[in-house]
Design an enzyme around this catalytic site. Structure first.
Site, PDB file in Angstrom:
ATOM      1  N   GLU A  54       1.489  -1.275  -0.081  1.00 45.55           N
ATOM      2  CA  GLU A  54      -0.614  -0.039  -0.140  1.00 45.55           C
ATOM      3  C   GLU A  54       0.950   0.996  -0.055  1.00 45.55           C
ATOM      4  O   GLU A  54       0.298   2.420  -0.796  1.00 45.55           O
ATOM      5  CB  GLU A  54      -0.704  -0.248   1.404  1.00 45.55           C
ATOM      6  CG  GLU A  54      -1.620  -1.280   1.002  1.00 45.55           C
ATOM      7  CD  GLU A  54      -1.493  -2.040   1.992  1.00 45.55           C
ATOM      8  OE1 GLU A  54      -0.261  -3.093   1.917  1.00 45.55           O
ATOM      9  OE2 GLU A  54      -1.765  -2.947   2.780  1.00 45.55           O
ATOM     10  N   CYS A  77      -2.337  -3.596   6.476  1.00 43.97           N
ATOM     11  CA  CYS A  77      -1.420  -3.902   8.751  1.00 43.97           C
ATOM     12  C   CYS A  77      -2.590  -2.633   9.535  1.00 43.97           C
ATOM     13  O   CYS A  77      -2.023  -1.732   9.036  1.00 43.97           O
ATOM     14  CB  CYS A  77      -0.028  -4.401   8.316  1.00 43.97           C
ATOM     15  SG  CYS A  77       0.901  -2.348   7.685  1.00 43.97           S
TER      16      CYS A  77
HETATM   17  C1  AOF Z   1       0.838  -4.583   4.228  1.00 44.00           C
HETATM   18  N1  AOF Z   1       0.749  -4.579   3.026  1.00 44.00           N
HETATM   19  O1  AOF Z   1       2.424  -5.046   1.893  1.00 44.00           O
HETATM   20  C2  AOF Z   1       1.873  -6.467   3.644  1.00 44.00           C
HETATM   21  C3  AOF Z   1       1.857  -7.005   4.624  1.00 44.00           C
HETATM   22  O2  AOF Z   1       6.933  -6.650  10.194  1.00 44.00           O
HETATM   23  P1  AOF Z   1       6.182  -6.124   9.454  1.00 44.00           P
HETATM   24  O3  AOF Z   1       5.571  -4.592  10.745  1.00 44.00           O
HETATM   25  O4  AOF Z   1       6.539  -5.303   8.085  1.00 44.00           O
HETATM   26  O5  AOF Z   1       4.400  -6.634   9.762  1.00 44.00           O
HETATM   27  C4  AOF Z   1       4.512  -7.746   8.655  1.00 44.00           C
HETATM   28  C5  AOF Z   1       3.086  -7.830   8.893  1.00 44.00           C
HETATM   29  O6  AOF Z   1       2.221  -7.369   8.256  1.00 44.00           O
HETATM   30  C6  AOF Z   1       2.434  -9.645   8.218  1.00 44.00           C
HETATM   31  O7  AOF Z   1       2.838 -10.752   9.282  1.00 44.00           O
HETATM   32  C7  AOF Z   1       2.024  -9.515   7.824  1.00 44.00           C
HETATM   33  O8  AOF Z   1       0.604  -9.394   8.478  1.00 44.00           O
HETATM   34  C8  AOF Z   1       1.310  -7.672   6.734  1.00 44.00           C
HETATM   35  N2  AOF Z   1       2.660  -8.417   5.649  1.00 44.00           N
HETATM   36  N3  AOF Z   1       0.734  -5.864   5.045  1.00 44.00           N
HETATM   37  O9  AOF Z   1      -0.136  -4.435   4.912  1.00 44.00           O
HETATM   38  C9  AOF Z   1       1.756  -5.198   2.837  1.00 44.00           C
HETATM   39  N4  AOF Z   1       3.670  -7.502   3.662  1.00 44.00           N
HETATM   40 ZN    ZN Z   2       1.363  -2.242   6.142  1.00 41.64          ZN
END
Ligand code: AOF
Ligand code: ZN
Length: 373
Positions: A54, A77
């Site tokens: 995003e 997230c």
């Molecule tokens: C999103 N967009 O492109 C992805 C998400 O360690 P962090 O902070 O990067 O968080 C990892 C978590 O974020 C992962 O376990 C999953 O729940 C989410 N991934 N979320 O909004 C993304 N790759």
């Molecule tokens: Zn995110």
């Protein structure tokens, strides 16, 4: 949900595919921002999981994101991780509507992303192409729910299911196009896994050597109970360029372990031997963040994965040759008493690659006998 929603979500899913094999331990998410029927921003999860999809799409869209619709293949997230929450970023950019394929079962998110968006006045629709999104994120989901990566078993076989000739030669059964496709498969997985027998027999490199995808080689995992990986093998010699992890049983020979470590090989130890050892190795890989594993052989490893019911997807490249009963079979004995008791595989895809044929199959769970797991 309109046909247009499905169309844009499909674009987001296609973008997300670009991050397969590189986003781990995170899911490979895709996002498009649409304003007045036009895509104004695209994004997918970066290497190692950051930046999130995003954030990238919003940056591309710039001020055009105001009043726009965001299509995301996974719930944005809501947690403060290494990056600020995506739902905050979407709200701050002025997104009016979010179409989300599926909720993120990560306990840090799990509905909180949707709730936060709604609380900020964003119209949220969920479940658009949910089935396809489940498929796209299955490695991530498997790691989260089952504590193991998704497993793809890949093999090149003759018409009669042999992976090598009577003298044990498997190079090359299929033609160039099939082999190029197999390299692409490597790029789409976080790790490629082989048994030590294959390493000793073929001295493979297991990298992705396709033009443009050379940087996309997966972690190379060798199941090597007795730590027999030769320090002068191609794998060990290139361990500094592309990671090599050896899964072995304790206690490893310290001198040999030292020599391999000095070459950059990572030595992982599990105490499990026998029937539970594959599950233990997979659990270890999941702990290290691996979400998608491509099992490339040899026959013993393939048989063990099939017997353990640990294969989520089968990719067979079949060449128009017969190698006969003295060739090496893809799978060893399964002690199936009657055909109706065999595990059934549902075909999900088929491609002609020159003279060869590629078939993708998945266990047709519920039909036939269920695998022991
Ligand atoms: C999103 N967009 O492109 C992805 C998400 O360690 P962090 O902070 O990067 O968080 C990892 C978590 O974020 C992962 O376990 C999953 O729940 C989410 N991934 N979320 O909004 C993304 N790759
Ligand atoms: Zn995110």
């Amino acid at each position: 949900m309109t046909a247009e929603d499905a169309r844009f979500m499909r674009s987001a899913l296609t973008l997300g595919e670009r991050a397969l094999g590189t986003a781990w331990p995170n899911p490979a998410v895709g996002c498009v921002i649409v304003r007045d029927g036009r895509i104004v921003g695209r994004g997918w999860t970066g290497a190692g999981g950051r930046p999130h999809a995003e954030t990238v799409a919003l940056a591309r869209a710039g001020p055009a994101a105001r009043g726009a619709t965001a299509y995301v293949t996974l719930e944005p997230c809501a947690h403060h991780g290494q990056t600020p929450p995506c739902c905050d970023a979407l709200v701050a950019a002025g997104i009016a509507r979010a179409v989300i394929a599926m909720l993120d079962p990560d306990p840090r998110v799990d509905g909180r992303g949707v709730a936060a968006l709604r609380a900020a006045g964003v119209v949220v629709d969920t479940g658009c192409l949910a089935h396809e999104a489940e498929r796209a994120h299955r490695g991530f989901l498997s790691r989260l729910r089952a504590g193991r990566p998704m497993v793809t078993l890949k093999a090149a076989t003759s018409l009669d299911g042999r992976i090598a000739s009577a003298t044990g030669v498997g190079r090359w059964i299929t033609g160039e196009r099939a082999r190029a496709w197999a390299h692409r498969l490597r790029a789409e997985h976080d790790a490629v896994l082989v048994g030590i027998g294959t390493v000793l027999a073929d001295d493979p490199e297991l990298t992705c050597r396709l033009p443009g995808l050379a940087g996309r080689s997966p972690v190379r995992v060798v199941l090597d109970r007795r730590l027999r990986l030769p320090p002068d093998s191609r794998l060990a010699r290139t361990a500094r360029e592309v990671p090599v992890w050896v899964v072995t049983n304790a206690p490893a020979d310290p001198e040999r372990a030292g020599r391999l470590s000095a070459l950059g090989v990572r030595i992982e130890t599990t105490s499990e031997v026998g029937a539970g050892s594959l599950a233990a190795a997979l659990a270890l890989l999941a702990e290290r963040g691996i979400t998608r594993v491509l099992v490339e052989g040899g026959g013993e490893i393939a048989t063990a994965f099939v017997r353990a019911g640990l294969v989520d997807r089968l990719v067979l490249f079949q060449a128009p040759i017969l190698l006969g009963a003295d060739g090496v079979p893809l799978v060893g004995g399964l002690a199936v008493a009657r055909p109706d008791q065999a595990e059934r595989w549902a075909p999900v895809d088929v491609h002609r690659l020159g003279e060869d044929e590629m078939r993708v199959l998945e266990p047709a769970r519920g039909k036939g006998c269920s695998p022991a797991s």
